[in-house]
Design a protein around this motif. Structure first.
Motif, mmCIF file in Angstrom:
data_model
loop_
_atom_site.group_PDB
_atom_site.id
_atom_site.type_symbol
_atom_site.label_atom_id
_atom_site.label_comp_id
_atom_site.label_asym_id
_atom_site.label_seq_id
_atom_site.Cartn_x
_atom_site.Cartn_y
_atom_site.Cartn_z
ATOM 1 N N PHE A 1 0.828 -1.209 0.000
ATOM 2 C CA PHE A 1 0.000 0.000 0.000
ATOM 3 C C PHE A 1 0.864 1.262 0.000
ATOM 4 O O PHE A 1 0.530 2.241 -0.677
ATOM 5 C CB PHE A 1 -0.952 -0.018 1.188
ATOM 6 C CG PHE A 1 -1.963 -1.133 1.131
ATOM 7 C CD1 PHE A 1 -2.785 -1.285 0.030
ATOM 8 C CD2 PHE A 1 -2.086 -2.032 2.173
ATOM 9 C CE1 PHE A 1 -3.717 -2.319 -0.041
ATOM 10 C CE2 PHE A 1 -3.014 -3.071 2.128
ATOM 11 C CZ PHE A 1 -3.829 -3.210 1.012
ATOM 12 N N GLN A 2 1.962 1.235 0.740
ATOM 13 C CA GLN A 2 2.834 2.401 0.769
ATOM 14 C C GLN A 2 3.556 2.595 -0.562
ATOM 15 O O GLN A 2 3.824 3.719 -0.974
ATOM 16 C CB GLN A 2 3.855 2.258 1.901
ATOM 17 C CG GLN A 2 3.276 2.395 3.291
ATOM 18 C CD GLN A 2 2.739 3.789 3.567
ATOM 19 O OE1 GLN A 2 3.361 4.785 3.211
ATOM 20 N NE2 GLN A 2 1.582 3.866 4.206
ATOM 21 N N ALA A 3 3.874 1.506 -1.235
ATOM 22 C CA ALA A 3 4.643 1.591 -2.476
ATOM 23 C C ALA A 3 3.793 2.004 -3.673
ATOM 24 O O ALA A 3 4.293 2.655 -4.597
ATOM 25 C CB ALA A 3 5.309 0.250 -2.763
ATOM 26 N N PHE A 4 2.507 1.632 -3.667
ATOM 27 C CA PHE A 4 1.710 1.796 -4.880
ATOM 28 C C PHE A 4 0.567 2.802 -4.780
ATOM 29 O O PHE A 4 0.061 3.255 -5.813
ATOM 30 C CB PHE A 4 1.109 0.441 -5.293
ATOM 31 C CG PHE A 4 2.128 -0.618 -5.553
ATOM 32 C CD1 PHE A 4 3.229 -0.367 -6.349
ATOM 33 C CD2 PHE A 4 1.996 -1.881 -4.990
ATOM 34 C CE1 PHE A 4 4.183 -1.352 -6.599
ATOM 35 C CE2 PHE A 4 2.936 -2.869 -5.225
ATOM 36 C CZ PHE A 4 4.035 -2.598 -6.031
ATOM 37 N N VAL A 5 0.118 3.145 -3.580
ATOM 38 C CA VAL A 5 -1.098 3.954 -3.432
ATOM 39 C C VAL A 5 -0.742 5.410 -3.134
ATOM 40 O O VAL A 5 -0.012 5.704 -2.187
ATOM 41 C CB VAL A 5 -1.994 3.387 -2.312
ATOM 42 C CG1 VAL A 5 -3.237 4.259 -2.134
ATOM 43 C CG2 VAL A 5 -2.397 1.943 -2.647
ATOM 44 N N ASP A 6 -1.270 6.309 -3.944
ATOM 45 C CA ASP A 6 -1.083 7.748 -3.770
ATOM 46 C C ASP A 6 -2.399 8.393 -3.335
ATOM 47 O O ASP A 6 -3.471 7.776 -3.408
ATOM 48 C CB ASP A 6 -0.633 8.392 -5.080
ATOM 49 C CG ASP A 6 0.873 8.357 -5.263
ATOM 50 O OD1 ASP A 6 1.592 8.464 -4.259
ATOM 51 O OD2 ASP A 6 1.316 8.198 -6.421
ATOM 52 N N GLU A 7 -2.308 9.652 -2.920
ATOM 53 C CA GLU A 7 -3.503 10.433 -2.615
ATOM 54 C C GLU A 7 -4.448 10.407 -3.819
ATOM 55 O O GLU A 7 -4.030 10.644 -4.957
ATOM 56 C CB GLU A 7 -3.123 11.889 -2.310
ATOM 57 C CG GLU A 7 -2.329 12.082 -1.033
ATOM 58 C CD GLU A 7 -3.208 12.098 0.209
ATOM 59 O OE1 GLU A 7 -4.443 12.191 0.042
ATOM 60 O OE2 GLU A 7 -2.663 12.020 1.315
ATOM 61 N N GLY A 8 -5.707 10.079 -3.554
ATOM 62 C CA GLY A 8 -6.695 10.062 -4.617
ATOM 63 C C GLY A 8 -6.868 8.719 -5.299
ATOM 64 O O GLY A 8 -7.843 8.528 -6.035
ATOM 65 N N ASP A 9 -5.932 7.789 -5.093
ATOM 66 C CA ASP A 9 -6.083 6.456 -5.688
ATOM 67 C C ASP A 9 -7.176 5.676 -4.974
ATOM 68 O O ASP A 9 -7.364 5.809 -3.755
ATOM 69 C CB ASP A 9 -4.767 5.666 -5.581
ATOM 70 C CG ASP A 9 -3.705 6.150 -6.543
ATOM 71 O OD1 ASP A 9 -4.057 6.856 -7.506
ATOM 72 O OD2 ASP A 9 -2.522 5.814 -6.328
ATOM 73 N N GLU A 10 -7.872 4.840 -5.716
ATOM 74 C CA GLU A 10 -8.888 3.958 -5.145
ATOM 75 C C GLU A 10 -8.374 2.523 -5.135
ATOM 76 O O GLU A 10 -7.678 2.092 -6.061
ATOM 77 C CB GLU A 10 -10.184 4.046 -5.942
ATOM 78 C CG GLU A 10 -10.866 5.401 -5.842
ATOM 79 C CD GLU A 10 -12.158 5.487 -6.628
ATOM 80 O OE1 GLU A 10 -12.882 6.498 -6.472
ATOM 81 O OE2 GLU A 10 -12.451 4.557 -7.417
ATOM 82 N N LYS B 1 -6.029 3.717 3.803
ATOM 83 C CA LYS B 1 -6.256 5.100 4.226
ATOM 84 C C LYS B 1 -4.958 5.771 4.667
ATOM 85 O O LYS B 1 -4.736 6.954 4.376
ATOM 86 C CB LYS B 1 -7.279 5.129 5.358
ATOM 87 C CG LYS B 1 -8.698 4.793 4.920
ATOM 88 C CD LYS B 1 -9.657 4.848 6.102
ATOM 89 C CE LYS B 1 -11.096 4.622 5.671
ATOM 90 N NZ LYS B 1 -12.033 4.647 6.825
ATOM 91 N N MET B 2 -4.096 5.050 5.381
ATOM 92 C CA MET B 2 -2.835 5.629 5.832
ATOM 93 C C MET B 2 -1.928 5.998 4.665
ATOM 94 O O MET B 2 -1.093 6.898 4.768
ATOM 95 C CB MET B 2 -2.113 4.674 6.777
ATOM 96 C CG MET B 2 -2.767 4.559 8.146
ATOM 97 S SD MET B 2 -1.918 3.394 9.234
ATOM 98 C CE MET B 2 -0.391 4.282 9.546
ATOM 99 N N ALA B 3 -2.092 5.288 3.538
ATOM 100 C CA ALA B 3 -1.305 5.610 2.353
ATOM 101 C C ALA B 3 -1.907 6.768 1.561
ATOM 102 O O ALA B 3 -1.310 7.218 0.580
ATOM 103 C CB ALA B 3 -1.195 4.376 1.455
#
Length: 429
Positions: free
Chosen positions: A113-122, A138-140
């Motif tokens: 999650f930290q490596a792939f998920v940015d703000e706004g990603d679902e 959510k933390m990501a």
């Protein structure tokens, strides 16, 4: 004088993710004299060959096993994992580029999650889901998007199975958008014990490919599959290797949850980003434990699909315990959902609604109130199924609770005694 800080201390990423179901209910079970079938870990030891391997690693003459090893995985372990899973996936895996060892599957998920998920990603999450997926997304900075497994009526005279909980293809397709970055798959599923069949996985794969979406595949219960069911690895399907991170762990594989040895498998174009998170957070996993797990996999590689394989024996043993707990729960008046895999069993407890005191004005789901009542009054602990649903859906399936049957016979004996006594109390005039 003490100078008090008036500014907000915690980071925004912690808002709304501070509650944890395990903290609450494990504490409750420990406070009362209970038989704990709620917490999800075996209360029997790992196999002798694995414990002996750890003793040799710690007590032997190789002092380097007490020191740092390669940050992304002990060389003997990543080598055997690449060989073992390469055979299952039908491809040659590079131990250094296609395998990364983590502090349990939990850290592997966090890295993803930290490596792939940015703000706004679902991120699409299938409900019910292992409870850490939502807060980690959510933390990501991402937004969880939920799609439920919906129960279908079983055939006449048949008990409900976890296979009867299915995705609606149109509903699943509707959850994909331009903002969808990943889908989380958990098969076999915690808490239901559902094993997604090849057709269901093909549907998921086609949608991931169509929308160019990653798949984070949590497969920690891959060896705990019953009744001749097949665990299909979604990374083995056409077009999925290049977009899938497969996650598993020694905790569930070898009944050694406290060792915290997990791993990820995937293409280098994805794993290189997990390396970045790993090296800037945990950095390194326990060397001796990795050495012992490597020994365990070398043994299992030699015995793969044989009757003396630990994986084969464990699944057979747990299937017997599953069937025993089903009989006990049915005798007490509950309606179990027969799991195809894992060491969890979900039961419908709606028949006990009149036993549990009303809570006027409370929005606490029934299953949560039921478990608290059961712990305090009957001495048996479970986990409410609502804990595995998102906020808006917690009440939709709140007549179910989840039990863990990875227990010693003495524990199951004690649970059966409680259920039999409970049955007699309910039958008394």
């Amino acid at each position: 004088l003490q100078a008090k800080m008036s500014r907000l201390v915690q980071a925004r990423r912690l808002e709304g993710v501070d509650q944890n179901i395990w903290v609450e209910f494990v504490k409750l079970a420990a406070t009362h004299a209970t038989v704990n079938l709620g917490q999800g870990f075996p209360d029997f030891p790992p196999p002798d060959f694995l414990r002996e391997a750890l003793v040799r690693a710690v007590g032997g003459g190789n002092h380097l096993l007490h020191q740092y090893t390669r940050a992304f995985g002990h060389p003997p372990l990543v080598k055997i994992l690449a060989e073992f899973f390469g055979k299952l996936l039908g491809r040659e895996l590079d131990p250094l580029n296609n395998v990364m060892v983590t502090v349990g599957a939990y850290q592997a998920l966090f890295c993803c999650f930290q490596a792939f998920v940015d703000e706004g990603d679902e991120v699409i999450i299938i409900e019910p889901f292992f409870d850490c997926y939502e807060p980690m997304v959510k933390m990501a900075g991402g937004t969880p998007v939920f799609v439920p497994l919906r129960p279908k009526a079983p055939g006449a005279g048949k008990p409900m199975s976890s296979a009867d909980w299915q995705l609606d293809p149109a509903e699943l397709a509707s959850k994909f958008s331009k903002r969808t970055k990943a889908l989380v798959l958990n098969s076999p599923n915690n808490p239901l014990g559902k094993v997604f069949d090849r057709g269901e996985l093909q549907l998921i794969a086609e949608l991931c490919i169509k929308h160019d979406v990653l798949c984070i595949s949590d497969e920690v219960y891959e060896w705990l599959v019953f009744d001749g069911k097949e665990h299909v690895r979604i990374a083995s399907l056409p077009g999925m290797w290049e977009r899938t991170i497969s996650i598993s762990s020694a905790g569930k594989t070898f009944s050694a949850t406290g060792w915290k040895v997990g791993w990820t498998l995937g293409p280098w174009r994805l794993l290189q980003h997990l390396h970045t998170v790993h090296q800037n957070s945990v950095y390194h996993c326990a060397t001796a434990a990795q050495e012992a797990v490597a020994v365990g996999f070398r043994r299992e590689l030699e015995r793969r699909e044989r009757a003396d394989s630990y994986f084969t024996q464990l699944a057979r043993e747990l299937q017997g315990k599953r069937d025993r707990l089903i009989r006990s729960l049915e005798a007490a008046g509950m309606t179990p959902i027969v799991p195809e895999g894992t060491f969890f069993l979900v039961a419908d407890v709606s028949a006990f609604a009149s036993d549990v005191p009303e809570a006027p004005g409370s929005d606490e789901p029934f299953d949560s109130r039921f478990v608290k009542w059961m712990v305090k009054n009957k001495g048996l602990a479970a986990i409410p199924l609502s804990a595995f649903y998102s906020g808006p859906h917690k009440n939709d399936y709140s007549r179910f609770v989840r039990f863990c049957f990875a227990k010693e016979e003495a524990t199951l004996d004690a649970a059966n005694d409680i259920l039999q006594k409970w049955k007699q109390e309910r039958a008394a005039p």
